[in-house]
Design a protein around this motif. Sequence first.
Motif, PDB file in Angstrom:
ATOM      1  N   LEU A 189      15.306 -15.779  -3.001  1.00 52.72           N
ATOM      2  CA  LEU A 189      14.959 -14.371  -3.186  1.00 52.72           C
ATOM      3  C   LEU A 189      15.810 -13.460  -2.307  1.00 52.72           C
ATOM      4  O   LEU A 189      16.235 -12.378  -2.734  1.00 52.72           O
ATOM      5  N   THR A 190      16.058 -13.892  -1.076  1.00 59.75           N
ATOM      6  CA  THR A 190      16.883 -13.087  -0.175  1.00 59.75           C
ATOM      7  C   THR A 190      18.298 -12.941  -0.728  1.00 59.75           C
ATOM      8  O   THR A 190      18.869 -11.845  -0.741  1.00 59.75           O
ATOM      9  N   ILE A 191      18.854 -14.038  -1.203  1.00 56.85           N
ATOM     10  CA  ILE A 191      20.198 -13.993  -1.783  1.00 56.85           C
ATOM     11  C   ILE A 191      20.225 -13.095  -3.018  1.00 56.85           C
ATOM     12  O   ILE A 191      21.137 -12.279  -3.199  1.00 56.85           O
ATOM     13  N   LEU A 192      19.202 -13.226  -3.870  1.00 60.53           N
ATOM     14  CA  LEU A 192      19.153 -12.406  -5.081  1.00 60.53           C
ATOM     15  C   LEU A 192      19.034 -10.925  -4.738  1.00 60.53           C
ATOM     16  O   LEU A 192      19.676 -10.072  -5.362  1.00 60.53           O
ATOM     17  N   GLY A 193      18.207 -10.622  -3.738  1.00 63.32           N
ATOM     18  CA  GLY A 193      18.047  -9.226  -3.336  1.00 63.32           C
ATOM     19  C   GLY A 193      19.338  -8.631  -2.806  1.00 63.32           C
ATOM     20  O   GLY A 193      19.732  -7.518  -3.177  1.00 63.32           O
ATOM     21  N   ILE A 194      20.015  -9.389  -1.933  1.00 54.35           N
ATOM     22  CA  ILE A 194      21.286  -8.916  -1.383  1.00 54.35           C
ATOM     23  C   ILE A 194      22.334  -8.782  -2.485  1.00 54.35           C
ATOM     24  O   ILE A 194      23.055  -7.782  -2.566  1.00 54.35           O
ATOM     25  N   ALA A 195      22.397  -9.793  -3.353  1.00 52.69           N
ATOM     26  CA  ALA A 195      23.381  -9.756  -4.437  1.00 52.69           C
ATOM     27  C   ALA A 195      23.139  -8.568  -5.356  1.00 52.69           C
ATOM     28  O   ALA A 195      24.080  -7.915  -5.819  1.00 52.69           O
ATOM     29  N   TRP A 196      21.870  -8.262  -5.618  1.00 51.38           N
ATOM     30  CA  TRP A 196      21.539  -7.134  -6.491  1.00 51.38           C
ATOM     31  C   TRP A 196      22.002  -5.813  -5.882  1.00 51.38           C
ATOM     32  O   TRP A 196      22.469  -4.913  -6.567  1.00 51.38           O
ATOM     33  N   VAL A 197      21.898  -5.722  -4.559  1.00 50.40           N
ATOM     34  CA  VAL A 197      22.322  -4.495  -3.880  1.00 50.40           C
ATOM     35  C   VAL A 197      23.838  -4.354  -3.889  1.00 50.40           C
ATOM     36  O   VAL A 197      24.381  -3.311  -4.255  1.00 50.40           O
ATOM     37  N   VAL A 198      24.537  -5.409  -3.482  1.00 47.91           N
ATOM     38  CA  VAL A 198      25.989  -5.291  -3.298  1.00 47.91           C
ATOM     39  C   VAL A 198      26.770  -5.355  -4.601  1.00 47.91           C
ATOM     40  O   VAL A 198      27.947  -4.992  -4.635  1.00 47.91           O
ATOM     41  N   THR A 199      26.136  -5.823  -5.690  1.00 43.92           N
ATOM     42  CA  THR A 199      26.856  -5.902  -6.963  1.00 43.92           C
ATOM     43  C   THR A 199      26.650  -4.669  -7.825  1.00 43.92           C
ATOM     44  O   THR A 199      27.121  -4.636  -8.962  1.00 43.92           O
ATOM     45  N   GLU A 200      25.975  -3.679  -7.299  1.00 43.67           N
ATOM     46  CA  GLU A 200      25.804  -2.451  -8.068  1.00 43.67           C
ATOM     47  C   GLU A 200      27.163  -1.812  -8.327  1.00 43.67           C
ATOM     48  O   GLU A 200      28.010  -1.743  -7.436  1.00 43.67           O
ATOM     49  N   ARG A 201      27.363  -1.344  -9.536  1.00 44.83           N
ATOM     50  CA  ARG A 201      28.650  -0.776  -9.920  1.00 44.83           C
ATOM     51  C   ARG A 201      28.959   0.463  -9.091  1.00 44.83           C
ATOM     52  O   ARG A 201      28.124   1.348  -8.929  1.00 44.83           O
ATOM     53  N   VAL A 202      30.177   0.489  -8.540  1.00 47.24           N
ATOM     54  CA  VAL A 202      30.626   1.623  -7.750  1.00 47.24           C
ATOM     55  C   VAL A 202      31.497   2.517  -8.621  1.00 47.24           C
ATOM     56  O   VAL A 202      32.426   2.044  -9.281  1.00 47.24           O
ATOM     57  N   SER A 203      31.194   3.799  -8.624  1.00 42.04           N
ATOM     58  CA  SER A 203      31.963   4.727  -9.456  1.00 42.04           C
ATOM     59  C   SER A 203      33.391   4.863  -8.948  1.00 42.04           C
ATOM     60  O   SER A 203      33.665   4.713  -7.757  1.00 42.04           O
ATOM     61  N   HIS A 204      34.298   5.131  -9.875  1.00 39.65           N
ATOM     62  CA  HIS A 204      35.717   5.349  -9.568  1.00 39.65           C
ATOM     63  C   HIS A 204      36.384   4.109  -8.974  1.00 39.65           C
ATOM     64  O   HIS A 204      37.382   4.209  -8.266  1.00 39.65           O
ATOM     65  N   SER A 205      35.822   2.929  -9.230  1.00 40.14           N
ATOM     66  CA  SER A 205      36.451   1.706  -8.726  1.00 40.14           C
ATOM     67  C   SER A 205      37.400   1.158  -9.784  1.00 40.14           C
ATOM     68  O   SER A 205      37.122   1.198 -10.976  1.00 40.14           O
ATOM     69  N   SER A 206      38.527   0.639  -9.351  1.00 41.50           N
ATOM     70  CA  SER A 206      39.533   0.125 -10.273  1.00 41.50           C
ATOM     71  C   SER A 206      39.368  -1.380 -10.453  1.00 41.50           C
ATOM     72  O   SER A 206      38.937  -2.102  -9.561  1.00 41.50           O
ATOM     73  N   ASP A 207      39.709  -1.849 -11.648  1.00 44.04           N
ATOM     74  CA  ASP A 207      39.599  -3.281 -11.941  1.00 44.04           C
ATOM     75  C   ASP A 207      40.825  -4.023 -11.416  1.00 44.04           C
ATOM     76  O   ASP A 207      41.951  -3.549 -11.467  1.00 44.04           O
ATOM     77  N   ASN A 208      40.583  -5.217 -10.921  1.00 44.64           N
ATOM     78  CA  ASN A 208      41.687  -6.049 -10.450  1.00 44.64           C
ATOM     79  C   ASN A 208      42.221  -6.885 -11.601  1.00 44.64           C
ATOM     80  O   ASN A 208      41.538  -7.133 -12.594  1.00 44.64           O
ATOM     81  N   SER A 209      43.448  -7.299 -11.473  1.00 45.83           N
ATOM     82  CA  SER A 209      44.021  -8.197 -12.470  1.00 45.83           C
ATOM     83  C   SER A 209      43.328  -9.550 -12.374  1.00 45.83           C
ATOM     84  O   SER A 209      42.647  -9.858 -11.394  1.00 45.83           O
ATOM     85  N   LYS A 210      43.500 -10.365 -13.428  1.00 44.23           N
ATOM     86  CA  LYS A 210      42.859 -11.679 -13.424  1.00 44.23           C
ATOM     87  C   LYS A 210      43.361 -12.535 -12.266  1.00 44.23           C
ATOM     88  O   LYS A 210      42.598 -13.270 -11.645  1.00 44.23           O
ATOM     89  N   THR A 211      44.649 -12.424 -11.977  1.00 43.32           N
ATOM     90  CA  THR A 211      45.212 -13.207 -10.870  1.00 43.32           C
ATOM     91  C   THR A 211      44.584 -12.807  -9.545  1.00 43.32           C
ATOM     92  O   THR A 211      44.182 -13.659  -8.744  1.00 43.32           O
ATOM     93  N   GLN A 212      44.498 -11.503  -9.307  1.00 42.28           N
ATOM     94  CA  GLN A 212      43.882 -11.018  -8.074  1.00 42.28           C
ATOM     95  C   GLN A 212      42.418 -11.411  -7.999  1.00 42.28           C
ATOM     96  O   GLN A 212      41.913 -11.779  -6.935  1.00 42.28           O
ATOM     97  N   THR A 213      41.735 -11.331  -9.142  1.00 43.49           N
ATOM     98  CA  THR A 213      40.309 -11.649  -9.165  1.00 43.49           C
ATOM     99  C   THR A 213      40.058 -13.101  -8.787  1.00 43.49           C
ATOM    100  O   THR A 213      39.228 -13.395  -7.918  1.00 43.49           O
ATOM    101  N   TRP A 214      40.785 -14.016  -9.429  1.00 41.53           N
ATOM    102  CA  TRP A 214      40.566 -15.429  -9.130  1.00 41.53           C
ATOM    103  C   TRP A 214      41.013 -15.785  -7.720  1.00 41.53           C
ATOM    104  O   TRP A 214      40.390 -16.611  -7.045  1.00 41.53           O
ATOM    105  N   LYS A 215      42.091 -15.149  -7.263  1.00 39.10           N
ATOM    106  CA  LYS A 215      42.528 -15.381  -5.889  1.00 39.10           C
ATOM    107  C   LYS A 215      41.489 -14.869  -4.902  1.00 39.10           C
ATOM    108  O   LYS A 215      41.167 -15.535  -3.910  1.00 39.10           O
ATOM    109  N   GLY A 216      40.943 -13.691  -5.189  1.00 41.28           N
ATOM    110  CA  GLY A 216      39.913 -13.128  -4.321  1.00 41.28           C
ATOM    111  C   GLY A 216      38.650 -13.959  -4.309  1.00 41.28           C
ATOM    112  O   GLY A 216      38.034 -14.160  -3.260  1.00 41.28           O
TER     113      GLY A 216
END
Length: 317
Positions: A150-177
């Motif tokens: 539950l703690t992990i789910l709660g934290i994940a729910w908070v930090v995964t909220e969509r941030v406005s004006h955020s840019s998408d990373n390329s697939k390479t950057q995403t998998w590397k990250g």
Amino acid sequence: MVLTIKKGELVIFNIFSNIPLNLAGGEIAALSAACLWAIASVVYGILGKSIPPLQLNLIKGVIAISFLLITIVMTGDFSPSLAPVPLLLILLSGAVGIGLGDTIFFAALNQLGPRKVLLIETLSPPMSAIAASIFLDEFLTLGAWCGILLTILGIAWVVTERVSHSSDNSKTQTWKGISLGILAAAANSSGAILSRAAFSQINISPLWAGLLRLTAGFFIILVWVLISPQNSHVFVNILQLSKRVLCYCILAAFLGTYLTIWLQQTAIKLTNVGIAATLIQTSPIFIIPIAILMGEKVSLRAILGVIVAIVGISLLF
């Protein structure tokens, strides 16, 4: 009101009623560390606009180590029990968890940004719990596992909220990250396990454990700076920092490194490593009220995520 640590518990003696109230000292230390890290993160965020991560790591390491040394002198704790094997485990925990872990974490931030990296970092508690059950013979109850989830789910729910004006990373950057984020979580978990293994063999104060871990992590970063040609200017840039910036660095290092590391080591020593690692990861929860105080708008999703995480935390006690 007098606070003392006794047999893994924080015993609060009320001077009026003389009735002891037993609270879990390790859990309180972990939550305090998470809260202080959330506050310090605000300061580090401001400093990060003018100081690169590697330089900031070096600065906070020097400041925090200095604070710990001063504390040791003031307390007269000059004779820690340091058998060779536990000492090596503590140093390795600092090198892996603080040195390599922080470095990989910052690299992941450059690829994915804080929102996704913080989500991946929530993998650290279950990693720690599973590793502890395998290597340290520690077992969590079903209720504790539910609390961790539950703690992990709660934290994940908070930090995964969509941030406005955020840019998408390329697939390479995403998998590397993602790969770097998982490695950072694994390094954090490994550091916690190594510390716990050391504590099981010797009776060393969290103060000395924190100092040794910070020193090992600092030297890993220092070696990286010295052998990397592109970082040759780091020391010159540090000497050119203004007094105001240095004051902010001292404040952030005092709250986020000196006190936090001390409290983290106390938590790992006094409670189950999986529970300690989970509660230490609750910093994103404490950022919510800080954001409100700073005038930021907090969504209903963020508030509900806090509630879910708090329910999970309550199951760990």
